[in-house]
Design a protein around this motif. Structure first.
Motif, PDB file in Angstrom:
ATOM      1  N   SER A  54       7.143  -6.171   6.496  1.00  8.33           N
ATOM      2  CA  SER A  54       6.301  -6.209   5.473  1.00  8.33           C
ATOM      3  C   SER A  54       5.270  -7.349   5.111  1.00  8.33           C
ATOM      4  O   SER A  54       4.241  -7.085   5.082  1.00  8.33           O
ATOM      5  N   TRP A  55       5.953  -8.707   5.351  1.00  9.50           N
ATOM      6  CA  TRP A  55       4.952  -9.827   5.079  1.00  9.50           C
ATOM      7  C   TRP A  55       4.153  -9.903   6.413  1.00  9.50           C
ATOM      8  O   TRP A  55       2.971 -10.219   6.133  1.00  9.50           O
ATOM      9  N   GLY A  56       4.682  -9.316   7.564  1.00 12.92           N
ATOM     10  CA  GLY A  56       3.641  -9.433   8.750  1.00 12.92           C
ATOM     11  C   GLY A  56       2.409  -8.640   8.360  1.00 12.92           C
ATOM     12  O   GLY A  56       1.180  -8.852   8.718  1.00 12.92           O
ATOM     13  N   LEU A  57       2.597  -7.350   8.034  1.00  8.23           N
ATOM     14  CA  LEU A  57       1.579  -6.420   7.560  1.00  8.23           C
ATOM     15  C   LEU A  57       0.660  -6.845   6.474  1.00  8.23           C
ATOM     16  O   LEU A  57      -0.656  -6.582   6.517  1.00  8.23           O
ATOM     17  N   ILE A  58       1.237  -7.494   5.672  1.00  5.38           N
ATOM     18  CA  ILE A  58       0.591  -7.908   4.264  1.00  5.38           C
ATOM     19  C   ILE A  58      -0.441  -9.185   4.855  1.00  5.38           C
ATOM     20  O   ILE A  58      -1.685  -9.022   4.496  1.00  5.38           O
ATOM     21  N   LEU A  59       0.134 -10.054   5.796  1.00  2.00           N
ATOM     22  CA  LEU A  59      -0.791 -11.082   6.207  1.00  2.00           C
ATOM     23  C   LEU A  59      -1.879 -10.405   7.068  1.00  2.00           C
ATOM     24  O   LEU A  59      -3.133 -11.015   6.865  1.00  2.00           O
ATOM     25  N   ALA A  60      -1.461  -9.751   8.130  1.00  2.00           N
ATOM     26  CA  ALA A  60      -2.565  -9.074   8.916  1.00  2.00           C
ATOM     27  C   ALA A  60      -3.621  -8.487   8.161  1.00  2.00           C
ATOM     28  O   ALA A  60      -4.737  -8.460   8.631  1.00  2.00           O
ATOM     29  N   LYS A  61      -3.104  -7.389   7.172  1.00  2.00           N
ATOM     30  CA  LYS A  61      -4.206  -6.739   6.708  1.00  2.00           C
ATOM     31  C   LYS A  61      -4.998  -7.536   5.457  1.00  2.00           C
ATOM     32  O   LYS A  61      -6.133  -6.954   5.522  1.00  2.00           O
ATOM     33  N   GLY A  62      -4.348  -8.449   4.866  1.00  2.00           N
ATOM     34  CA  GLY A  62      -4.987  -9.357   3.965  1.00  2.00           C
ATOM     35  C   GLY A  62      -6.304 -10.133   4.952  1.00  2.00           C
ATOM     36  O   GLY A  62      -7.284 -10.146   4.476  1.00  2.00           O
ATOM     37  N   ILE A  63      -5.997 -10.671   6.078  1.00  2.14           N
ATOM     38  CA  ILE A  63      -7.009 -11.388   6.669  1.00  2.14           C
ATOM     39  C   ILE A  63      -8.010 -10.511   7.156  1.00  2.14           C
ATOM     40  O   ILE A  63      -9.297 -10.913   7.229  1.00  2.14           O
TER      41      ILE A  63
ATOM     42  N   THR B 202       1.304   3.271   5.477  1.00  2.35           N
ATOM     43  CA  THR B 202       2.518   4.082   5.330  1.00  2.35           C
ATOM     44  C   THR B 202       3.900   3.255   5.433  1.00  2.35           C
ATOM     45  O   THR B 202       4.916   3.666   4.786  1.00  2.35           O
ATOM     46  N   THR B 203       3.763   2.146   6.305  1.00  2.00           N
ATOM     47  CA  THR B 203       4.894   1.496   6.428  1.00  2.00           C
ATOM     48  C   THR B 203       5.266   0.728   5.091  1.00  2.00           C
ATOM     49  O   THR B 203       6.404   0.474   4.975  1.00  2.00           O
ATOM     50  N   LEU B 204       4.448  -0.022   4.707  1.00  8.57           N
ATOM     51  CA  LEU B 204       4.363  -0.683   3.630  1.00  8.57           C
ATOM     52  C   LEU B 204       4.818   0.252   2.440  1.00  8.57           C
ATOM     53  O   LEU B 204       5.840  -0.264   1.708  1.00  8.57           O
ATOM     54  N   ALA B 205       4.603   1.521   2.476  1.00 13.72           N
ATOM     55  CA  ALA B 205       4.977   2.221   1.251  1.00 13.72           C
ATOM     56  C   ALA B 205       6.266   2.675   1.663  1.00 13.72           C
ATOM     57  O   ALA B 205       7.092   2.841   0.590  1.00 13.72           O
ATOM     58  N   THR B 206       6.584   3.039   2.853  1.00 16.16           N
ATOM     59  CA  THR B 206       8.096   3.335   2.988  1.00 16.16           C
ATOM     60  C   THR B 206       9.091   2.203   2.796  1.00 16.16           C
ATOM     61  O   THR B 206      10.162   2.214   2.357  1.00 16.16           O
ATOM     62  N   ILE B 207       8.579   0.957   3.102  1.00 21.54           N
ATOM     63  CA  ILE B 207       9.621  -0.165   2.818  1.00 21.54           C
ATOM     64  C   ILE B 207       9.848  -0.482   1.357  1.00 21.54           C
ATOM     65  O   ILE B 207      10.788  -0.620   0.715  1.00 21.54           O
ATOM     66  N   GLY B 208       8.634  -0.149   0.637  1.00 20.11           N
ATOM     67  CA  GLY B 208       8.612  -0.354  -0.917  1.00 20.11           C
ATOM     68  C   GLY B 208       9.623   0.543  -1.671  1.00 20.11           C
ATOM     69  O   GLY B 208      10.146   0.535  -2.792  1.00 20.11           O
TER      70      GLY B 208
ATOM     71  N   TYR C 136       0.866  -2.860  -0.952  1.00 19.55           N
ATOM     72  CA  TYR C 136       0.440  -1.410  -0.809  1.00 19.55           C
ATOM     73  C   TYR C 136      -0.766  -1.066  -1.861  1.00 19.55           C
ATOM     74  O   TYR C 136      -1.688  -0.602  -1.367  1.00 19.55           O
ATOM     75  N   ASN C 137      -0.483  -1.196  -3.094  1.00 23.70           N
ATOM     76  CA  ASN C 137      -1.324  -0.973  -4.300  1.00 23.70           C
ATOM     77  C   ASN C 137      -2.666  -1.776  -3.962  1.00 23.70           C
ATOM     78  O   ASN C 137      -3.746  -1.071  -4.088  1.00 23.70           O
ATOM     79  N   ALA C 138      -2.478  -3.080  -3.538  1.00 24.97           N
ATOM     80  CA  ALA C 138      -3.758  -3.880  -3.697  1.00 24.97           C
ATOM     81  C   ALA C 138      -4.589  -3.397  -2.200  1.00 24.97           C
ATOM     82  O   ALA C 138      -5.963  -3.296  -2.547  1.00 24.97           O
ATOM     83  N   PHE C 139      -4.090  -3.154  -0.994  1.00 25.17           N
ATOM     84  CA  PHE C 139      -4.789  -2.717   0.144  1.00 25.17           C
ATOM     85  C   PHE C 139      -5.538  -1.237  -0.178  1.00 25.17           C
ATOM     86  O   PHE C 139      -6.596  -0.881   0.067  1.00 25.17           O
ATOM     87  N   THR C 140      -4.651  -0.330  -0.962  1.00 22.09           N
ATOM     88  CA  THR C 140      -4.995   0.792  -1.168  1.00 22.09           C
ATOM     89  C   THR C 140      -6.265   0.943  -2.132  1.00 22.09           C
ATOM     90  O   THR C 140      -7.377   1.555  -1.941  1.00 22.09           O
ATOM     91  N   ARG C 141      -6.320   0.069  -3.223  1.00 21.17           N
ATOM     92  CA  ARG C 141      -7.688  -0.138  -4.039  1.00 21.17           C
ATOM     93  C   ARG C 141      -8.693  -0.840  -3.100  1.00 21.17           C
ATOM     94  O   ARG C 141      -9.829  -0.375  -3.354  1.00 21.17           O
ATOM     95  N   GLY C 142      -8.195  -1.767  -2.297  1.00 17.74           N
ATOM     96  CA  GLY C 142      -9.327  -2.339  -1.590  1.00 17.74           C
ATOM     97  C   GLY C 142     -10.192  -1.267  -0.572  1.00 17.74           C
ATOM     98  O   GLY C 142     -11.258  -1.148  -0.343  1.00 17.74           O
TER      99      GLY C 142
END
Length: 249
Positions: free
Chosen positions: A37-46, A136-142, A200-206
């Motif tokens: 989760s944190w790996g995806l958040i950091l990678a997608k955020g950057i 999808t991975t973030l949503a599944t984890i959440g 997930y919510n932040a990236f979906t909105r972006g």
């Protein structure tokens, strides 16, 4: 008090030491979920930050360019590094290709307008797929992490009650410790799920905002390539309309 703490070691470390294979497996699953989760958040955020920065720079250059030849030269020099430049490169290539070769294949059937439209739709689909990668991975984890933690808690409480029943000591001080330790798994599950849901919510909105901007740009780009100008582009950007590329003349 120190003697009591030594004689009754209650806490996360004690829970791990007392957990069986199932409990440790569930804890391992939550740890893997958290890392992913944190790996995806950091990678997608950057990636989102860089994508928005490059997109704004390209749009500023695009609407202030003198012609599409200048835009094509810019893309050829620096590459298509954002969705807008990627869309522009494919649309201009489709226009030039159809002007030179016509409908040589079934994929190119129809007028230049049809071919450019299909190309733009294809690129929009590709960009949407790229933007949604990992969500999808973030949503599944959440969605599943709290239930994994809850299952770990139920399993821990079950074994704690068995141990208490076998010892014959059912007083509150004997029950509270093991049950409280088991609740740690629920807390871990929530700690894993909350960042995943927020990300997930932040990236979906972006992505939704970027997709809307990309759709509007695609309409203007298509209008310019097929009609000679993008509706309202010159007024909105306070620049004169772009000239058609020499290759499409």
């Amino acid at each position: 008090m120190d003697t009591t703490a030594v004689n009754n070691p209650i806490g996360f470390g004690h829970f791990i030491a007392q957990a069986d294979v199932v409990g440790k497996f569930l804890l391992g699953v939550l740890i893997v979920m958290s890392i992913a989760s944190w790996g995806l958040i950091l990678a997608k955020g950057i990636a989102q930050f860089l994508r928005n920065k490059r997109a704004n720079a390209f749009l500023d250059f695009f609407w202030n360019a003198r012609s599409l030849d200048a835009v094509q030269a810019e893309i050829s020099t620096h590459g298509a590094r954002d969705p807008f430049s990627h869309l522009s490169a494919h649309a201009m290539h489709a226009q030039a290709h159809h002007a030179r070769h016509g409908a040589a294949k079934l994929a190119e059937a129809g007028s230049a307008n049809d071919f450019i439209t299909r190309t733009i739709k294809k690129v929009l689909d590709e960009e949407t797929t790229r933007l949604e990668s990992g969500l999808t991975t973030l949503a599944t984890i959440g969605a599943t992490a709290p239930f994994v933690g809850l299952f770990g808690t139920v399993w821990g409480v079950y074994h704690a009650l068995l141990a208490i029943g076998m010892s014959g000591a059912g007083t509150l001080d004997k029950v509270a410790g093991p049950v409280g330790e088991a609740l740690i798994m629920t807390g871990i599950g929530l700690a894993v799920a909350i960042p995943a849901v927020m990300g997930y919510n932040a990236f979906t909105r972006g992505n939704r905002v970027l997709t809307a901007r990309l759709d509007a740009f695609a309409y203007e780009l298509h209008s310019f390539l097929t009609l000679g100008e993008a509706p309202g582009a010159g007024v909105a950007a306070n620049v004169r309309p772009l000239k058609q590329p020499a290759s499409a003349a």
